[in-house]
Design an enzyme around this catalytic site. Structure first.
Site, PDB file in Angstrom:
ATOM      1  N   ARG A 107       8.232   1.126   4.488  1.00  0.00           N
ATOM      2  CA  ARG A 107       7.677   0.054   3.636  1.00  0.00           C
ATOM      3  C   ARG A 107       6.166   0.104   3.810  1.00  0.00           C
ATOM      4  NH1 ARG A 107       9.344  -6.241   2.988  1.00  0.00           N
ATOM      5  NH2 ARG A 107      10.844  -5.170   1.671  1.00  0.00           N
ATOM      6  N   HIS A 134      10.609  -1.145  -5.789  1.00  0.00           N
ATOM      7  CA  HIS A 134      11.511  -1.632  -4.735  1.00  0.00           C
ATOM      8  C   HIS A 134      12.948  -1.216  -5.102  1.00  0.00           C
ATOM      9  CE1 HIS A 134      12.760  -3.761  -1.326  1.00  0.00           C
ATOM     10  NE2 HIS A 134      12.508  -5.017  -1.664  1.00  0.00           N
ATOM     11  N   GLN A 137      16.158  -2.868  -3.457  1.00  0.00           N
ATOM     12  CA  GLN A 137      16.450  -4.223  -3.914  1.00  0.00           C
ATOM     13  C   GLN A 137      17.283  -4.197  -5.183  1.00  0.00           C
ATOM     14  OE1 GLN A 137      15.495  -7.344  -2.518  1.00  0.00           O
ATOM     15  NE2 GLN A 137      17.043  -7.966  -3.991  1.00  0.00           N
ATOM     16  N   ASP A 225      10.538 -13.537  -9.179  1.00  0.00           N
ATOM     17  CA  ASP A 225      10.070 -13.162  -7.841  1.00  0.00           C
ATOM     18  C   ASP A 225       8.779 -13.936  -7.605  1.00  0.00           C
ATOM     19  OD1 ASP A 225       9.644 -11.857  -5.417  1.00  0.00           O
ATOM     20  OD2 ASP A 225       8.942  -9.985  -6.314  1.00  0.00           O
ATOM     21  N   CYS A 264      14.934 -11.780  -5.322  1.00  0.00           N
ATOM     22  CA  CYS A 264      15.023 -10.866  -4.172  1.00  0.00           C
ATOM     23  C   CYS A 264      14.746 -11.576  -2.850  1.00  0.00           C
ATOM     24  CB  CYS A 264      14.066  -9.696  -4.358  1.00  0.00           C
ATOM     25  SG  CYS A 264      12.319 -10.165  -4.402  1.00  0.00           S
ATOM     26  N   ARG A 292      22.087  -6.321   0.074  1.00  0.00           N
ATOM     27  CA  ARG A 292      21.109  -5.321   0.535  1.00  0.00           C
ATOM     28  C   ARG A 292      21.784  -4.402   1.558  1.00  0.00           C
ATOM     29  NH1 ARG A 292      15.660  -6.219   0.140  1.00  0.00           N
ATOM     30  NH2 ARG A 292      15.597  -4.056   0.863  1.00  0.00           N
TER      31      ARG A 292
HETATM   32  N1   CP Z   1      13.742  -8.775  -0.617  1.00  0.00           N
HETATM   33  C1   CP Z   1      13.134  -8.184   0.409  1.00  0.00           C
HETATM   34  O1   CP Z   1      12.792  -6.989   0.362  1.00  0.00           O
HETATM   35  O2   CP Z   1      12.943  -8.992   1.487  1.00  0.00           O
HETATM   36  P1   CP Z   1      12.095  -8.684   2.794  1.00  0.00           P
HETATM   37  O3   CP Z   1      10.641  -8.640   2.379  1.00  0.00           O
HETATM   38  O4   CP Z   1      12.385  -9.820   3.734  1.00  0.00           O
HETATM   39  O5   CP Z   1      12.512  -7.354   3.358  1.00  0.00           O
HETATM   40  N1  NVA Z   2       7.107  -8.614  -4.952  1.00  0.00           N
HETATM   41  C1  NVA Z   2       7.313  -8.981  -3.570  1.00  0.00           C
HETATM   42  C2  NVA Z   2       8.667  -8.545  -3.106  1.00  0.00           C
HETATM   43  C3  NVA Z   2       8.997  -8.909  -1.691  1.00  0.00           C
HETATM   44  C4  NVA Z   2      10.361  -8.449  -1.275  1.00  0.00           C
HETATM   45  C5  NVA Z   2       6.238  -8.374  -2.721  1.00  0.00           C
HETATM   46  O1  NVA Z   2       5.882  -7.197  -2.939  1.00  0.00           O
HETATM   47  O2  NVA Z   2       5.700  -9.070  -1.848  1.00  0.00           O
END
Ligand code: CP
Ligand code: NVA
Length: 308
Positions: A107, A134, A137, A225, A264, A292
């Site tokens: 990530r 993502h 997700q 989101d 998400c 997930r």
């Molecule tokens: N939805 C998601 O990716 O959550 P986190 O940021 O907690 O991993």
């Molecule tokens: N769009 C959000 C998703 C988090 C899971 C971010 O990138 O922070």
């Protein structure tokens, strides 16, 4: 080498196989303790290395549990505590980690970093969220919709709010799995046009609406989101631009009578969604979060060449 940087790395047929496998594995272990490996333990002896350059709750815990349930183990590393944070290149990090672990989940911010990781790793690399996309997700989102009786081809999915990484992967999924996306978002916060063009070329109908009600009308699914993603500024003008796209009961009432709501998470209650919707009877957010785990087990099996 099977890298999972975006959904198109797998393609529609493999995604369908992964969703089917996730449903089977999930039901086969219903009621078991969460730490007990699946009966076939298909990744016994394998180690997943996870690098986090951003915060995470779901991705971190669900991938850790996913590899355990498949019979393997994990090593979780905070990117800031690695030599990466002191200037060691992503390429050299990829080469070294490939000598220790069997797959890497990362990530990070710039999507180019996961591409560089994949280009230099000799083990599968999985995108656990970048500023661009993502994909894990959206595997969970599709699994949740299928589980709740939706058929993906022809489904009308409405997105409300910021044109972000999650939306890019939804649009990509639309092209691969043949559903349609109505994007309700303010001018200046649109999603990546490359994803929209690719989905349209693949036959999906993707429309952009400046009126949230127009996007939501008759939709089978409403998704939103956070208005401010990780790494972005809390700009007041952005929050003001997003306000008309809040998913509230009035907007949900315009959707199909059996429409579902997805998010998400983490959610910012009272911003992109009201409590009444996110806690209401059409919301699938807890199944979505659980999925997930189940979806990523299938992603791991695909990456290891055991599926699809
Ligand atoms: N939805 C998601 O990716 O959550 P986190 O940021 O907690 O991993
Ligand atoms: N769009 C959000 C998703 C988090 C899971 C971010 O990138 O922070």
């Amino acid at each position: 080498m099977r890298h999972f940087l975006n959904l198109s790395d797998a393609g529609g047929d493999a995604i369908a196989a992964m969703l089917a496998d996730a449903i089977d594995r999930k039901s086969a272990r219903a009621g078991w303790p969460k730490g007990r490996p699946d009966a076939d333990a298909p990744l016994a002896g394998h180690v997943l290395g996870m690098i986090f350059g951003k915060s995470s709750t779901r991705t971190r815990v669900s991938f850790d549990m996913a590899i355990r349930q498949l019979g393997g183990t994990s090593i979780v590393i905070d990117a800031g505590q690695m030599q990466l944070g002191r200037g060691e290149t992503v390429a050299d990090t990829a080469r070294v980690l490939s000598r220790y672990v069997d797959a890497i989940m990362i990530r990070t911010d710039d999507h180019a970093k996961v591409e560089e990781m994949a280009a230099h790793a000799s083990v599968p690399v999985i995108n656990g969220l970048t500023d661009l996309s993502h994909p894990c997700q959206i595997m969970a989102d599709m699994l949740t919709l299928v589980e709740h009786g939706h058929s993906l081809p022809g489904l009308e999915v409405a997105w409300l709010g910021d044109g972000n990484n999650v939306l890019n992967s939804i649009v990509e999924a639309a092209g691969l799995m043949k559903f349609n996306v109505r994007i309700g978002c303010p001018q200046g916060y649109d999603s990546d046009p490359a994803f929209i063009d690719a989905a349209r070329r693949a036959g999906a109908t993707v429309t952009v609406h400046r009126d949230a009600r127009e996007a939501a009308a008759g939709a089978n699914v409403l998704i939103t989101d956070t208005w401010v993603s990780m790494g972005q500024n809390h700009a007041h003008n952005k929050l003001a631009a997003m306000a008309p796209y809040q998913v509230d009961e009035a907007l949900l009432a315009l959707a199909a009578p059996d429409a579902h709501f997805l998010h998400c998470l983490p959610a910012h209650r009272g911003e992109e969604v009201t409590d009444a919707v996110i806690d209401g009877p059409r919301s699938l957010i807890w199944d979505e979060a659980e999925n997930r785990l189940h979806a990523q087990k299938s992603v791991l099996l695909w990456a290891f060449g055991k599926l699809g």
